[in-house]
Design an enzyme around this catalytic site. Structure first.
Site, PDB file in Angstrom:
ATOM      1  N   GLU A 117       6.481  -6.751   4.649  1.00  0.00           N
ATOM      2  CA  GLU A 117       6.722  -5.578   5.509  1.00  0.00           C
ATOM      3  C   GLU A 117       7.488  -5.940   6.776  1.00  0.00           C
ATOM      4  OE1 GLU A 117       3.838  -6.183   4.016  1.00  0.00           O
ATOM      5  OE2 GLU A 117       3.632  -4.474   2.655  1.00  0.00           O
ATOM      6  N   HIS A 161      -7.378   0.743   3.593  1.00  0.00           N
ATOM      7  CA  HIS A 161      -6.401   1.675   3.005  1.00  0.00           C
ATOM      8  C   HIS A 161      -6.649   3.109   3.449  1.00  0.00           C
ATOM      9  CE1 HIS A 161      -5.526  -1.717   0.397  1.00  0.00           C
ATOM     10  NE2 HIS A 161      -4.476  -1.086  -0.064  1.00  0.00           N
TER      11      HIS A 161
END
Lengths: 331, 326
Positions: free
Chosen positions: B60, B129
């Site tokens: 990322e 998450h």
């Protein structure tokens, strides 16, 4: 080597001398509190930025580091606007918003010095990717130190450049130390360039105290990148003659032996290279020195005379567009 | 007007903007061949090819930095975070470079970059998450932060985000991808960033809520209507810049306000909204503003505990009753 012209030989010296004297002026100005903040001088490493940037075209891109003055000057940066930026003046490269660690020049492809170790590497990859997508043959160079080779984002960038065959040159300025942390203790490798093959790219190690060796090595990998051959890793073995930052001297911390510093000083490119120019009868370095002094004298005067940024403009330039009618709050 | 899902609306926005501007490209993990972990990029690889729909390794920070560099050289990257939780790994590139470059370079470089993907409470995906990721971004000067609640907003706001000259954080929601709604067909339909919308008109109390909480508040409002309470619901849509004017105007009309947020309440968006309501409309208030927030805890996995983490309809209703009866 035989292809280099007299002007190029002299040009190398002019750049190196400009960097050395610029940094020495910075130290003086920091010590007199004319330059606030933190400055990380490039003294000793001049041959690296010079050799690499002289192998680039004006439209090629570089990303620089916290120790970035040398890269900016070698890429063609204006000493006046640099000095003004260091003094936090409105005429500086960043209009006094950036300072030593963030000098950028859109026109010269200087995509910013970056105060975060390793952070410039993916940005150079992005510039290289964009150049490729636009069908241009531009090359991007990412400068970073030995310390950055243990930073995750740099390793991510090496892999991205390799899988996409990006026209990037990763220039590792191995000066042996991340502040006081010796690279011999922070990496088991003798040669940092040996990391490159693991990423599927060539890694070369050159004498970073020899501007001709750096230029030769850089020219080779830049040409390779430009021709579509993909990224390379160029380790330049160098040394900083001064502390990590200006005021380190005052801290009295010692992490390098006097003998070690003296050994490297024997190879000072600002001594060996002008001697070589004289021997070869290429030029009289003293004449270049005088030119450089005049340029820097003017740069310091320009910076001193320039006004501070206007407080009423302090919030300008936060966003590229404004939405009329939106309240200021929340921005 | 066509009826489509939130996911389809996002996909259409990407498609239209990529057709409109060759500088726009999509990059991220699984965006090409796999067509997006949540299928938002479905069909894009086929239509635009691999130069403009770029699959990345799992990195990322690396690919966000690539996006920043590409934007500096004149492209307009749209980065996908498979889930916004992973954007924490790219925080340095987003906060230290994308957000600051324009200001820090003295106006030389702007970064037209969109970072999009799902965030917020999901369904039993547990703490890593399932969290309100906007919190990590809206504090940062230089960023714009969007949270679109409906399919029409998803399309109109994403198109504006892509056309914007600044870095825009665009956080969708796993739980809203299948929501259907009417979406304008006009390829030039956009919604300006920084405009709130009154979702439901009412006279007794203003409720400020977005994303899943907005839908929950709408249900509560319908139930309370049967008791004779008239609830107005304002959805900010863009959190930065915040359209304070629409929210404050509503409060001036209703004289009461309840602010809802799904995330942990401490130093949350609710505090900011409550604060500008109090600063700007104190004299108009007939009762102290109530905040209904998520618990100050990581998201638990078990369904029953998960339900306790985010504001329930009962808690929302209780807060509305409290300010209305004050």
């Amino acid at each position: 080597m035989g292809e280099l012209t007299q002007d190029q030989f002299v040009g190398f010296y002019r750049t190196m001398r400009t960097i050395r004297r610029f940094e020495q002026r910075v130290v003086e100005l920091v010590n007199r509190n004319d330059i606030p903040g933190a400055a990380h001088e490039y003294v000793g490493e001049e041959a690296v930025a010079t050799g690499v940037c002289h192998a680039l075209r004006p439209d090629d891109v570089i990303t620089s580091t916290h120790r970035g003055h040398g890269h900016i000057l070698a890429k063609g940066g204006d000493p006046r606007r640099m000095m003004a930026e260091l003094m936090g003046k409105s005429t500086g490269y960043n209009r006094g918003r950036g300072g030593s660690m963030h000098i950028a020049d859109l026109e010269l492809g200087i995509f910013g010095a970056n105060g975060i170790v390793g952070a410039g590497a993916p940005i150079a990859c992005g510039a290289a990717m964009a150049a490729k997508l636009k069908g241009r043959d531009g090359v991007a160079v990412s400068f970073f130190g030995d310390g950055a080779t243990n930073q995750g984002v740099l390793l991510e960038a090496l892999n991205l450049a390799a899988i996409w065959k990006l026209p990037v040159v990763f220039v590792c300025e191995n000066n042996g130390y991340a502040i006081s942390a010796s690279i011999r203790e922070m990496s088991p490798l003798q040669r940092l360039a040996d990391r490159a093959p693991a990423f599927g790219m060539p890694g070369d190690s050159v004498d970073g105290m020899d501007v001709l060796a750096v230029h030769e090595g850089a020219s080779r990998v830049v040409a390779r990148a430009r021709a579509g051959g993909g990224p390379s890793f160029l380790e330049c073995l160098t040394y900083r003659f001064v502390g990590h930052f200006t005021a380190e001297k005052a801290l009295g911390i010692k992490y390098r032996s006097d003998e070690e510093i003296e050994e490297w000083r024997q190879r000072d490119p600002l001594v060996t290279y002008p001697a070589w120019l004289r021997e070869r009868g290429i030029c009289d370095p003293a004449r270049v020195d005088a030119e450089v002094e005049a340029v820097l004298e003017e740069a310091v005067a320009f910076a001193r005379q320039s006004p501070l940024p206007a407080p009423e403009e302090a919030l300008d330039g936060m966003y590229a567009t404004t939405y009329p009618g939106l309240p200021a709050r929340g921005w | 007007m066509a009826v489509m899902t939130y996911r389809e609306a996002l996909n259409l926005a990407l498609r239209e903007e990529m057709r409109r501007d060759p500088r726009v490209f999509v990059m991220g993990e699984e965006v090409g061949l796999y067509e997006g972990a949540y299928r938002v990029t479905q069909g894009l690889l086929k239509e635009f090819g691999e130069k403009r729909v770029v699959d990345t390794p799992i990195c990322e920070s690396g690919f966000t930095g690539v996006g920043v560099g590409a934007a500096m050289l004149g492209l307009r990257p749209v980065l996908e975070m498979m889930t916004f939780n992973f954007a924490i790994l790219a925080l340095d590139q987003i906060v230290n470079t994308a957000a600051k470059m324009l200001y820090m370079s003295g106006g030389q470089y702007n970064i037209p970059l969109v970072v999009r993907g799902p965030g917020g409470p999901a369904a039993q995906l547990a703490a890593q998450h399932s969290q309100s990721m906007e919190t990590y971004f809206y504090h940062v000067p230089g960023l714009k932060v969007v949270r679109p609640s409906t399919p029409a907003d998803a399309k109109g706001l994403l198109k504006s985000a892509i056309r914007d000259e600044n870095p825009v954080i665009f956080i969708e929601s796993e739980t809203l991808y299948a929501v259907k709604g009417e979406v304008p067909d006009d390829p030039d339909f956009t919604i300006p960033l920084g405009q709130a919308i009154v979702r439901r008109e009412g006279t007794d109390v203003t409720v400020v809520a977005y994303m899943g909480m907005m839908y929950r508040a709408m249900e509560v409002a319908e139930e309370l209507a049967r008791e004779g309470m008239s609830v107005e619901i304002v959805d900010p849509r863009t959190l930065r810049p915040m359209d304070t004017q629409t929210i404050v105007s509503s409060v001036r009309k209703t004289h009461r306000a309840v602010v809802i947020e799904a995330g942990a309440g401490f130093a949350g968006m609710g505090s900011e909204i409550l604060s500008f309501i109090t600063e700007q409309a104190f004299d108009d208030l007939d009762a102290p503003v109530e905040r209904v927030t998520g618990e100050n805890a990581p998201m638990p996995y078990a369904r029953n505990l998960e339900l306790l983490k985010t504001p329930s309809k009962a808690k929302i209703a209780a807060a509305i009753r409290k300010v209305c009866n004050a």
